[in-house]
Scaffold this motif. Structure first.
Motif, PDB file in Angstrom:
ATOM      1  N   GLU A  66       0.826  -1.209   0.000  1.00  8.92           N
ATOM      2  CA  GLU A  66       0.000   0.000   0.000  1.00  8.92           C
ATOM      3  C   GLU A  66       0.857   1.255   0.000  1.00  8.92           C
ATOM      4  O   GLU A  66       0.556   2.220  -0.707  1.00  8.92           O
ATOM      5  CB  GLU A  66      -0.958  -0.007   1.184  1.00  8.92           C
ATOM      6  N   CYS A  67       1.923   1.257   0.786  1.00  5.77           N
ATOM      7  CA  CYS A  67       2.830   2.420   0.806  1.00  5.77           C
ATOM      8  C   CYS A  67       3.549   2.569  -0.524  1.00  5.77           C
ATOM      9  O   CYS A  67       3.751   3.682  -1.009  1.00  5.77           O
ATOM     10  CB  CYS A  67       3.824   2.302   1.947  1.00  5.77           C
ATOM     11  N   ARG A  70       1.787   4.402  -3.245  1.00  4.19           N
ATOM     12  CA  ARG A  70       1.679   5.846  -3.027  1.00  4.19           C
ATOM     13  C   ARG A  70       2.904   6.625  -3.538  1.00  4.19           C
ATOM     14  O   ARG A  70       2.889   7.835  -3.565  1.00  4.19           O
ATOM     15  CB  ARG A  70       1.487   6.126  -1.536  1.00  4.19           C
ATOM     16  N   ASP A  72       5.155   8.347  -6.039  1.00  5.01           N
ATOM     17  CA  ASP A  72       4.893   8.986  -7.328  1.00  5.01           C
ATOM     18  C   ASP A  72       6.110   9.834  -7.704  1.00  5.01           C
ATOM     19  O   ASP A  72       6.385  10.853  -7.059  1.00  5.01           O
ATOM     20  CB  ASP A  72       3.635   9.857  -7.215  1.00  5.01           C
ATOM     21  N   MET A  80       6.850  13.711  -0.422  1.00  5.84           N
ATOM     22  CA  MET A  80       6.438  12.306  -0.430  1.00  5.84           C
ATOM     23  C   MET A  80       6.888  11.576   0.834  1.00  5.84           C
ATOM     24  O   MET A  80       6.143  10.746   1.362  1.00  5.84           O
ATOM     25  CB  MET A  80       7.027  11.600  -1.651  1.00  5.84           C
ATOM     26  N   GLU A  83       4.408  12.652   3.464  1.00  7.18           N
ATOM     27  CA  GLU A  83       3.069  12.093   3.205  1.00  7.18           C
ATOM     28  C   GLU A  83       3.027  10.595   3.484  1.00  7.18           C
ATOM     29  O   GLU A  83       2.087  10.098   4.115  1.00  7.18           O
ATOM     30  CB  GLU A  83       2.659  12.356   1.750  1.00  7.18           C
ATOM     31  N   ASN A  84       4.043   9.869   3.008  1.00  6.37           N
ATOM     32  CA  ASN A  84       4.060   8.423   3.248  1.00  6.37           C
ATOM     33  C   ASN A  84       4.264   8.110   4.724  1.00  6.37           C
ATOM     34  O   ASN A  84       3.702   7.155   5.243  1.00  6.37           O
ATOM     35  CB  ASN A  84       5.132   7.743   2.397  1.00  6.37           C
ATOM     36  N   TYR A  87       0.923   8.656   6.339  1.00  4.15           N
ATOM     37  CA  TYR A  87       0.040   7.556   5.959  1.00  4.15           C
ATOM     38  C   TYR A  87       0.352   6.315   6.796  1.00  4.15           C
ATOM     39  O   TYR A  87      -0.547   5.684   7.360  1.00  4.15           O
ATOM     40  CB  TYR A  87       0.190   7.254   4.467  1.00  4.15           C
ATOM     41  N   TYR A  91      -1.855   4.167   9.551  1.00  2.00           N
ATOM     42  CA  TYR A  91      -2.244   2.880   8.991  1.00  2.00           C
ATOM     43  C   TYR A  91      -2.688   1.879  10.052  1.00  2.00           C
ATOM     44  O   TYR A  91      -3.648   1.145   9.867  1.00  2.00           O
ATOM     45  CB  TYR A  91      -1.070   2.317   8.185  1.00  2.00           C
TER      46      TYR A  91
END
Length: 190
Positions: A66-67, A70, A72, A80, A83-84, A87, A91
């Motif tokens: 899932e990570c 994400r 990009d 990023m 953000e990760n 996330y 989680y």
């Protein structure tokens, strides 16, 4: 062993470990919930430790995937990373088995984490390594940065922040993690 039985065993073990923790679950309970015999469970896993490891490995592999989805390459790598991280930080709210591993069963699972999950730790950090490499290509991070080593450090900081979130509360953990990330980003930026 047929795949459907394996899946039922894993699902039952995941549910029970997530609800009650490793120490309070017996193989008999897992077999009953999975609708198989105790011997069938032992045909799939050597013992309860091995079954717990299989469940945790499956959960972590899902988290990593899932990570990874994400990441990009068109986004700024420093954003990023944050953000990760955020996330991943949130989680576990929907993953009781991983939460159980990191919090309730930490004394027991720490040995598993070190000995059996070294490859999962490397997998978890591979997304960070990928983002760091993107950042180097974007000119955001130092070219001499050891992305692999740095991503392992970032991963360990994230794990500590997650543990802190559930032990001390989300606001204190977020302040700590934000401060740690700020220090790291200042050190790796070009």
């Amino acid at each position: 062993m047929e795949a459907t039985k394996q899946k039922r065993i894993l699902t039952a073990a995941q549910d029970l470990f997530g609800q009650h923790g490793f120490k309070r679950v017996a193989i008999d309970e897992i077999a009953k919930k999975a609708g198989v015999s105790k011997g069938t469970v032992y045909n799939y896993a050597e013992n309860k430790d091995d079954l717990f490891f299989k469940v945790v490995e499956q959960e972590l592999a899902s988290w990593v995937a899932e990570c990874s989805a994400r990441v990009d390459e068109t986004k700024p790598a420093d954003n990023m990373l944050l953000e990760n991280g955020l996330y991943a930080f949130n989680y576990l709210d929907s993953k009781p088995v991983l939460r159980q591993l990191l919090l309730e069963d930490i004394d027991y699972s720490l040995n598993l984490w070190v000995e059996k999950l070294a490859h999962i730790r490397a997998q978890c950090s591979c997304n960070g390594e990928r983002i760091l490499e993107i950042g180097k290509a974007q000119g955001k991070f130092r070219k001499d940065l050891d992305s692999k080593a740095a991503s392992l450090v970032l991963n360990d900081i994230l794990i500590n922040a997650i543990v802190m979130k559930y032990r001390r509360g989300p606001s204190e953990a977020l302040v700590w993690a934000t401060t740690a990330m700020d220090l790291i980003l200042r050190g790796i930026r070009s």
